[in-house]
Motif scaffolding. Structure first.
Motif, PDB file in Angstrom:
ATOM      1  N   ASN A  45       0.791  -1.234   0.000  1.00 19.67           N
ATOM      2  CA  ASN A  45       0.000   0.000   0.000  1.00 19.67           C
ATOM      3  C   ASN A  45       0.820   1.279   0.000  1.00 19.67           C
ATOM      4  OD1 ASN A  45      -2.325  -1.636   0.257  1.00 19.67           O
ATOM      5  ND2 ASN A  45      -2.112  -1.685   2.476  1.00 19.67           N
ATOM      6  N   ASN A  46       2.132   1.195   0.138  1.00 17.32           N
ATOM      7  CA  ASN A  46       2.913   2.428   0.160  1.00 17.32           C
ATOM      8  C   ASN A  46       2.759   3.186  -1.158  1.00 17.32           C
ATOM      9  OD1 ASN A  46       5.804   3.820  -0.474  1.00 17.32           O
ATOM     10  ND2 ASN A  46       5.327   3.903   1.703  1.00 17.32           N
ATOM     11  N   ARG A  47       2.488   4.463  -1.055  1.00 16.69           N
ATOM     12  CA  ARG A  47       2.174   5.253  -2.244  1.00 16.69           C
ATOM     13  C   ARG A  47       3.386   5.418  -3.158  1.00 16.69           C
ATOM     14  NH1 ARG A  47      -0.464   6.944   2.171  1.00 16.69           N
ATOM     15  NH2 ARG A  47      -2.733   7.151   2.064  1.00 16.69           N
ATOM     16  N   ASP A  48       4.548   5.600  -2.593  1.00 16.22           N
ATOM     17  CA  ASP A  48       5.754   5.726  -3.424  1.00 16.22           C
ATOM     18  C   ASP A  48       6.016   4.446  -4.207  1.00 16.22           C
ATOM     19  OD1 ASP A  48       6.242   8.336  -2.606  1.00 16.22           O
ATOM     20  OD2 ASP A  48       7.428   7.702  -0.884  1.00 16.22           O
ATOM     21  N   LEU A  49       5.808   3.305  -3.557  1.00 13.30           N
ATOM     22  CA  LEU A  49       6.006   2.030  -4.259  1.00 13.30           C
ATOM     23  C   LEU A  49       4.971   1.847  -5.363  1.00 13.30           C
ATOM     24  CD1 LEU A  49       6.875  -0.462  -1.369  1.00 13.30           C
ATOM     25  CD2 LEU A  49       8.389   0.429  -3.125  1.00 13.30           C
ATOM     26  N   ARG A  50       3.767   2.289  -5.115  1.00 12.98           N
ATOM     27  CA  ARG A  50       2.729   2.165  -6.154  1.00 12.98           C
ATOM     28  C   ARG A  50       3.053   3.056  -7.354  1.00 12.98           C
ATOM     29  NH1 ARG A  50      -2.774   2.940  -2.870  1.00 12.98           N
ATOM     30  NH2 ARG A  50      -3.654   2.716  -4.968  1.00 12.98           N
ATOM     31  N   ILE A  51       3.627   4.226  -7.086  1.00 10.18           N
ATOM     32  CA  ILE A  51       4.030   5.110  -8.191  1.00 10.18           C
ATOM     33  C   ILE A  51       5.131   4.448  -9.013  1.00 10.18           C
ATOM     34  CG2 ILE A  51       5.150   7.308  -8.727  1.00 10.18           C
ATOM     35  CD1 ILE A  51       3.678   8.492  -6.335  1.00 10.18           C
ATOM     36  N   ASP A  52       6.129   3.876  -8.333  1.00  8.10           N
ATOM     37  CA  ASP A  52       7.211   3.204  -9.059  1.00  8.10           C
ATOM     38  C   ASP A  52       6.700   1.958  -9.790  1.00  8.10           C
ATOM     39  OD1 ASP A  52       9.005   5.068  -8.336  1.00  8.10           O
ATOM     40  OD2 ASP A  52      10.114   3.859  -6.899  1.00  8.10           O
ATOM     41  N   SER A  53       5.689   1.308  -9.228  1.00  9.32           N
ATOM     42  CA  SER A  53       5.098   0.164  -9.922  1.00  9.32           C
ATOM     43  C   SER A  53       4.444   0.597 -11.232  1.00  9.32           C
ATOM     44  CB  SER A  53       4.055  -0.504  -9.010  1.00  9.32           C
ATOM     45  OG  SER A  53       3.420  -1.566  -9.680  1.00  9.32           O
ATOM     46  N   LEU A  54       3.805   1.760 -11.221  1.00 10.21           N
ATOM     47  CA  LEU A  54       3.239   2.302 -12.458  1.00 10.21           C
ATOM     48  C   LEU A  54       4.336   2.678 -13.455  1.00 10.21           C
ATOM     49  CD1 LEU A  54       0.338   4.516 -11.045  1.00 10.21           C
ATOM     50  CD2 LEU A  54       0.163   2.300 -12.184  1.00 10.21           C
ATOM     51  N   ASN A  55       5.490   3.102 -12.933  1.00 12.47           N
ATOM     52  CA  ASN A  55       6.607   3.398 -13.842  1.00 12.47           C
ATOM     53  C   ASN A  55       7.072   2.144 -14.565  1.00 12.47           C
ATOM     54  OD1 ASN A  55       6.731   6.145 -13.301  1.00 12.47           O
ATOM     55  ND2 ASN A  55       8.139   5.896 -11.580  1.00 12.47           N
ATOM     56  N   ILE A  56       7.026   0.993 -13.881  1.00  9.91           N
ATOM     57  CA  ILE A  56       7.384  -0.265 -14.542  1.00  9.91           C
ATOM     58  C   ILE A  56       6.407  -0.555 -15.669  1.00  9.91           C
ATOM     59  CG2 ILE A  56       7.591  -2.755 -14.212  1.00  9.91           C
ATOM     60  CD1 ILE A  56       8.499  -2.251 -11.378  1.00  9.91           C
ATOM     61  N   SER A  57       5.115  -0.389 -15.397  1.00 12.99           N
ATOM     62  CA  SER A  57       4.112  -0.623 -16.440  1.00 12.99           C
ATOM     63  C   SER A  57       4.289   0.350 -17.603  1.00 12.99           C
ATOM     64  CB  SER A  57       2.711  -0.476 -15.839  1.00 12.99           C
ATOM     65  OG  SER A  57       2.505  -1.401 -14.800  1.00 12.99           O
ATOM     66  N   ARG A  58       4.626   1.590 -17.289  1.00 11.89           N
ATOM     67  CA  ARG A  58       4.833   2.564 -18.352  1.00 11.89           C
ATOM     68  C   ARG A  58       6.039   2.201 -19.206  1.00 11.89           C
ATOM     69  NH1 ARG A  58       6.160   8.699 -16.787  1.00 11.89           N
ATOM     70  NH2 ARG A  58       8.105   7.656 -16.221  1.00 11.89           N
ATOM     71  N   SER A  59       7.133   1.766 -18.582  1.00  5.85           N
ATOM     72  CA  SER A  59       8.318   1.363 -19.344  1.00  5.85           C
ATOM     73  C   SER A  59       8.022   0.147 -20.219  1.00  5.85           C
ATOM     74  CB  SER A  59       9.474   1.053 -18.390  1.00  5.85           C
ATOM     75  OG  SER A  59       9.840   2.196 -17.649  1.00  5.85           O
ATOM     76  N   ARG A  60       7.250  -0.793 -19.665  1.00  2.07           N
ATOM     77  CA  ARG A  60       6.891  -1.980 -20.453  1.00  2.07           C
ATOM     78  C   ARG A  60       6.038  -1.587 -21.663  1.00  2.07           C
ATOM     79  NH1 ARG A  60       4.280  -4.447 -16.772  1.00  2.07           N
ATOM     80  NH2 ARG A  60       6.113  -5.414 -15.819  1.00  2.07           N
TER      81      ARG A  60
END
Length: 452
Positions: A45-60
């Motif tokens: 649930n950490n918001r910073d981790l969720r933002i970085d998780s979206l960055n992974i999806s964006r890079s993919r």
């Protein structure tokens, strides 16, 4: 009578519902929380981790977009044109030496057409290197997520430890206040009997009042630290957590060596892997710049239908098809020295990546030396403070016994109590520093262990 009975039952029912609702709120707002559970919630649930998780999806997704350069491109186009004056054609029935060129108008007033075009890349080295670079950037985004995860876990562990220490300090402070309040009550009793001086009572009263603001300071610090923990694990800031873990020090813990810690850090830390990956990305960028000098070969094919008519009589018009297929070659000849300058820029960026990596290694050596030294120093201080705490507790017990027997003075008892409180606080601080150093070593080595 029935109405009164009905009203009483209604009120009791309402009261029961209200108590049930309040109990549910109390359960929701006061939750037991272990360190392992806090880390698991932070990872989810950490918001910073969720933002970085979206960055992974964006890079993919950007990688998938780049792969489209090598896939066929099919397009359907159509057009309609209305000529108020038909198109002109020159050179009909004109003598070669004639100065005036004859012309005539042909064709219909309306021209309609549709084309289906297929383009397939056969050779495009730039697209290949760009796809490879995008895959490296995708890997870099995953490493960035891992780095963030290591830092978030370290913050959760540090915050959890701080809450445990603040809770223990608050307990020690309350114990000290209770002992001093009892001493103040005894002093007042002895003063009333004429067996003690007034200055002893005033000194005991001043000491109690000086300790009370620390309780308020620790209480506020405990609330702030608990709110910070709620933010880290991504929960409601109003939720009150009851920590289920305790503050523990294991004397059997071994202190890692500097060389082993340094090797593990270089191999496992995501930020160092990112710095190493940057060099590969720069190499692919240089290859991409060099590929701009190479030709691009594509397969091109088109199927076309076109017709001309007058007065919109498309039902009378013919629709002759046109179909062709071929190879298209685009050879870059001169681009204003852009490719040469881009290659030179890529080489400079590659040199920067090497220097940044080497500089980070040198800084890591200092960081490792500092955290290992801090861990060793705190472990030695714990051994000393533990002995001092036990000695101070024994001294306070003896002084208290002597005071009760009338042998020791009130000042001696107060000094013994102050020494006991100070010794316990120093021991607690040493344990806090040791466990903080362990958390820092885990962060330095890129570990996400779910224990202190």
């Amino acid at each position: 009578m029935k109405k009164i009975f009905f009203k009483i039952n209604s009120r009791m029912l309402s009261l029961a519902v209200l108590l049930t609702f309040l109990s549910n709120i109390s359960i929701a707002q006061n939750q037991s929380l272990s360190l392992q559970k806090a880390i698991e919630q932070a990872k989810t649930n950490n918001r910073d981790l969720r933002i970085d998780s979206l960055n992974i999806s964006r890079s993919r997704q950007q990688t998938e977009i780049t792969k489209g350069f090598l896939l066929p491109n099919v397009s359907l186009t159509g057009q309609f044109q209305r000529y108020f004056q038909r198109p002109v054609f020159f050179g009909l029935n004109s003598a070669p030496s004639s100065e005036g060129i004859a012309y005539s108008r042909f064709g219909g007033q309306e021209i309609t057409g549709a084309q289906v075009t297929l383009m397939q890349s056969l050779y495009n080295s730039g697209a290949k290197y760009e796809i490879q670079r995008r895959k490296l950037l995708e890997k870099q985004s995953r490493l960035s997520y891992q780095e963030r995860e290591v830092n978030v876990v370290a913050q959760v562990k540090q915050n959890y430890l701080q809450l445990l220490v603040l809770r223990e300090r608050l307990r020690l402070q309350n114990e000290s206040i209770l002992r001093n309040k009892k001493a103040l009550a005894d002093s007042r009793s002895l003063l009333a009997q004429g067996r003690a001086l007034r200055v002893d009572t005033l000194r005991a009263y001043t000491l109690v009042r000086n300790l009370e603001p620390d309780v308020l300071r620790l209480t506020y610090a405990l609330q702030i630290s608990q709110q910070q923990l709620s933010i880290l694990i991504g929960s409601d800031a109003e939720t009150q957590y009851i920590l289920s873990d305790s503050l523990q020090f294991n004397p059997a813990d071994s202190i890692p060596t500097e060389n082993g810690t340094l090797r593990t850090s270089i191999l496992r830390r995501p930020d160092f892997q990112t710095l190493s990956l940057n060099k590969e990305i720069n190499d692919k960028q240089i290859d991409l710049y060099k590929s701009a000098r190479l030709p691009v070969v594509s397969f091109v094919s088109q199927y076309q239908l076109v017709t001309q008519t007058n007065n919109f009589r498309f039902d009378k018009a013919g629709w002759p098809p046109v179909f062709y297929a071929g190879i298209q070659v685009a050879v870059p000849l001169f681009s204003g020295m852009q490719n040469v300058n881009k290659i030179a820029l890529g080489k400079i960026e590659r040199q920067q990546s090497d220097m940044i990596y080497q500089n980070a290694q040198e800084q890591l050596k200092t960081e490792v030396k500092q955290v290992v030294a801090g861990l060793y120093e705190a472990s030695q201080r714990i051994k000393t403070q533990q002995n001092v705490s036990e000695t101070a507790e024994l001294s306070y017990s003896i002084t208290k016994y002597r005071y009760e027997k009338g042998v020791a003075s009130r000042l001696e008892l107060m000094d013994a109590e102050f020494a006991l409180t100070t010794a316990k606080s120093n021991y607690l601080e040493a344990v806090f520093d040791y466990l903080s150093a362990k958390i820092e070593i885990d962060r330095t080595m890129g570990r996400v262990d779910e224990e202190l």
